[in-house]
Design a protein around this motif. Structure first.
Motif, PDB file in Angstrom:
ATOM      1  N   GLY A 118      18.894  49.579  23.381  1.00 44.19           N
ATOM      2  CA  GLY A 118      18.064  48.754  24.497  1.00 44.19           C
ATOM      3  C   GLY A 118      16.410  49.291  24.228  1.00 44.19           C
ATOM      4  O   GLY A 118      15.590  48.498  24.891  1.00 44.19           O
ATOM      5  N   VAL A 119      16.248  50.048  23.588  1.00 47.64           N
ATOM      6  CA  VAL A 119      14.759  50.520  23.249  1.00 47.64           C
ATOM      7  C   VAL A 119      14.124  49.279  22.284  1.00 47.64           C
ATOM      8  O   VAL A 119      14.806  48.978  21.502  1.00 47.64           O
ATOM      9  CB  VAL A 119      14.395  51.838  22.398  1.00 47.64           C
ATOM     10  N   ARG A 120      12.912  48.941  22.741  1.00 47.89           N
ATOM     11  CA  ARG A 120      12.429  48.025  21.625  1.00 47.89           C
ATOM     12  C   ARG A 120      10.919  48.794  20.896  1.00 47.89           C
ATOM     13  O   ARG A 120      10.388  49.431  21.428  1.00 47.89           O
ATOM     14  CB  ARG A 120      11.694  46.906  22.544  1.00 47.89           C
ATOM     15  N   GLY A 155       7.976  55.499  28.657  1.00 44.22           N
ATOM     16  CA  GLY A 155       9.321  55.907  29.247  1.00 44.22           C
ATOM     17  C   GLY A 155       9.336  55.721  30.747  1.00 44.22           C
ATOM     18  O   GLY A 155       8.480  55.226  31.219  1.00 44.22           O
ATOM     19  N   SER A 156      10.504  56.000  31.269  1.00 46.88           N
ATOM     20  CA  SER A 156      10.763  55.892  32.818  1.00 46.88           C
ATOM     21  C   SER A 156      10.028  56.861  33.258  1.00 46.88           C
ATOM     22  O   SER A 156       9.773  56.662  34.890  1.00 46.88           O
ATOM     23  CB  SER A 156      12.195  55.582  33.107  1.00 46.88           C
ATOM     24  N   THR A 164      14.626  45.244  18.235  1.00 39.63           N
ATOM     25  CA  THR A 164      15.397  45.714  19.416  1.00 39.63           C
ATOM     26  C   THR A 164      16.640  46.419  19.122  1.00 39.63           C
ATOM     27  O   THR A 164      17.579  46.122  18.285  1.00 39.63           O
ATOM     28  CB  THR A 164      16.045  44.230  20.176  1.00 39.63           C
ATOM     29  N   ASP A 200      13.884  57.752  30.220  1.00 37.88           N
ATOM     30  CA  ASP A 200      14.441  56.708  29.183  1.00 37.88           C
ATOM     31  C   ASP A 200      13.339  56.092  28.527  1.00 37.88           C
ATOM     32  O   ASP A 200      12.594  55.493  29.271  1.00 37.88           O
ATOM     33  CB  ASP A 200      15.302  55.730  30.218  1.00 37.88           C
ATOM     34  N   VAL A 201      13.338  55.927  27.259  1.00 30.56           N
ATOM     35  CA  VAL A 201      12.164  55.188  26.519  1.00 30.56           C
ATOM     36  C   VAL A 201      12.486  53.750  26.483  1.00 30.56           C
ATOM     37  O   VAL A 201      13.480  53.333  26.172  1.00 30.56           O
ATOM     38  CB  VAL A 201      12.070  55.786  25.036  1.00 30.56           C
ATOM     39  N   TYR A 202      11.441  53.003  27.124  1.00 29.75           N
ATOM     40  CA  TYR A 202      11.496  51.572  27.097  1.00 29.75           C
ATOM     41  C   TYR A 202      10.845  51.119  25.743  1.00 29.75           C
ATOM     42  O   TYR A 202      11.580  50.047  25.114  1.00 29.75           O
ATOM     43  CB  TYR A 202      10.773  51.205  28.241  1.00 29.75           C
ATOM     44  N   ARG A 203       9.423  51.388  25.308  1.00 32.33           N
ATOM     45  CA  ARG A 203       9.092  50.727  24.266  1.00 32.33           C
ATOM     46  C   ARG A 203       8.254  51.926  23.378  1.00 32.33           C
ATOM     47  O   ARG A 203       7.974  52.865  23.856  1.00 32.33           O
ATOM     48  CB  ARG A 203       7.916  49.737  24.726  1.00 32.33           C
TER      49      ARG A 203
END
Length: 355
Positions: free
Chosen positions: A228-230, A250-251, A224, A149-152
């Motif tokens: 949820g990705v920034r 990512g996670s 944003t 899961d990509v966070y940023r």
């Protein structure tokens, strides 16, 4: 593709027209560069030298007077002319490709999209950097779940140009739609939306750094996404030390890629698409890993897919002749303009703007 090539009129023969559009049109099966519109005598001669069979017109009116002899219009003229020229082309009954940004506002872009739908005509926006080598590689990694899961998402389109070049792109006149927010920002925002979907809020910082500059030359945009990705996006002409083009976290892993896609440089040198087009050496590949720094050689090298700008015009030709999907719709471009307008307001007022 078989049949008679689509006769294409190109309006504008500056950087966009001469370096990007004309060579790509000429190299695309199913298209033929019929006419170039430019009032500049030197550019007229350049067009004839590069494309010996091309016709040259001094004004767009000359082109539209021959609308029945054409099948596609490409608008690669200054930003302020995009809407009136695209409108004229659609009213003349011709499909249109417009360079980015398609318009100065999202409302104008949606009005153009409505006109195209009403006339049953293609209206496509030239967002060529969807076919950059690094972007194609990143999409593959994300689709395959390599990063989790990509966070940023960090994306940089940075340059070191401490001296002004002049021209409408650096004009402070709002009518010119100049500045980096709408120039390079159109690319990085479009890529973020393609990867991670709609945006819930926008924050931006925009500066005029260089002496004598009239419009933004150093801008940061934070998005944003509703998922949820920034996204942290940087466009600058004043970056003395360039950062990575992409850093995606990512996670499961991250991807870091330096350097720009080689296609623009190749087109500037007069090269045309062919064998080996859009490829880069292994030394420029990005790296995928977790808990390590790519600068120390940790993680694994990720082969960069070839860049493929020609795919855009091939898709345009199929959309017109076979009814295939428009590669970049005006409504997609309008969504990006929603973000750019919010970024401009955020930078001006120092607020986070909800969309």
């Amino acid at each position: 593709m078989t049949g008679t090539p689509l006769r294409t009129g190109l309006i504008g023969y500056g950087l966009a027209g001469s370096v990007f559009h004309a060579p790509l049109i000429a190299a695309t099966e199913g298209l033929v560069l019929d006419t170039v519109v430019t009032a500049n005598p030197e550019r007229q001669e350049q067009a004839r030298a590069a494309h010996p069979d091309v016709r040259v017109a001094a004004t767009a009116d000359e082109l539209f007077a021959r609308a029945d002899e054409l099948d596609l219009i490409v608008v690669a003229s200054p930003n302020r002319t995009h809407v009136p020229l695209a409108t004229a082309a659609l009213k003349a009954g011709l499909p249109v490709v417009v360079d980015k940004p398609v318009a100065g506002t999202a409302t104008e872009a949606r009005d153009l999209a409505a006109l195209a739908e009403e006339r049953g005509l293609l209206l496509s926006v030239f967002q060529n950097r969807r076919w950059d080598n690094d972007f194609l590689t990143l999409r593959k990694l994300i689709d395959a779940g390599e990063l989790g899961d990509v966070y940023r998402f960090e994306s940089r389109f940075e340059r070191w140009r401490p001296q002004l070049k002049g021209g409408w792109r650096e004009s402070g006149d709002p009518a010119e739609i100049g500045g980096l927010l709408y120039d390079l920002g159109s690319h990085v925002v479009d890529q973020a939306l393609v990867l991670f979907g709609p945006v819930a809020s926008v924050y931006a910082e925009s500066n005029v750094r260089r002496p004598g500059a009239e419009t933004d030359d150093d801008t940061f945009i934070a998005l944003t996404h509703t998922g949820g990705v920034r996204s942290h996006l940087y466009v600058s002409a004043t970056t003395a030390q360039l950062g990575p083009r992409f850093r995606v976290l990512g996670s499961k892993a991250g991807y870091v890629k330096h350097g720009l896609d080689p296609q623009e440089a190749a087109l500037r040198e007069g090269e045309l698409p062919g064998a080996g087009w859009g490829t880069e050496p292994e030394s420029l590949w990005g790296r995928v890993g977790a808990g390590e720094s790519p600068l120390t050689g940790e993680g694994r090298p990720e082969p960069t897919l070839p860049g493929d700008y020609p795919a855009y015009y091939a898709a345009v030709a199929r959309a017109i002749t076979s009814g295939d999907t428009n590669p970049v719709s005006a409504l997609e471009a309008a969504a990006a303009l929603d973000v750019l307008e919010a970024a401009r307001r955020s930078a001006r007022d120092g607020v986070v703007v909800a969309l």
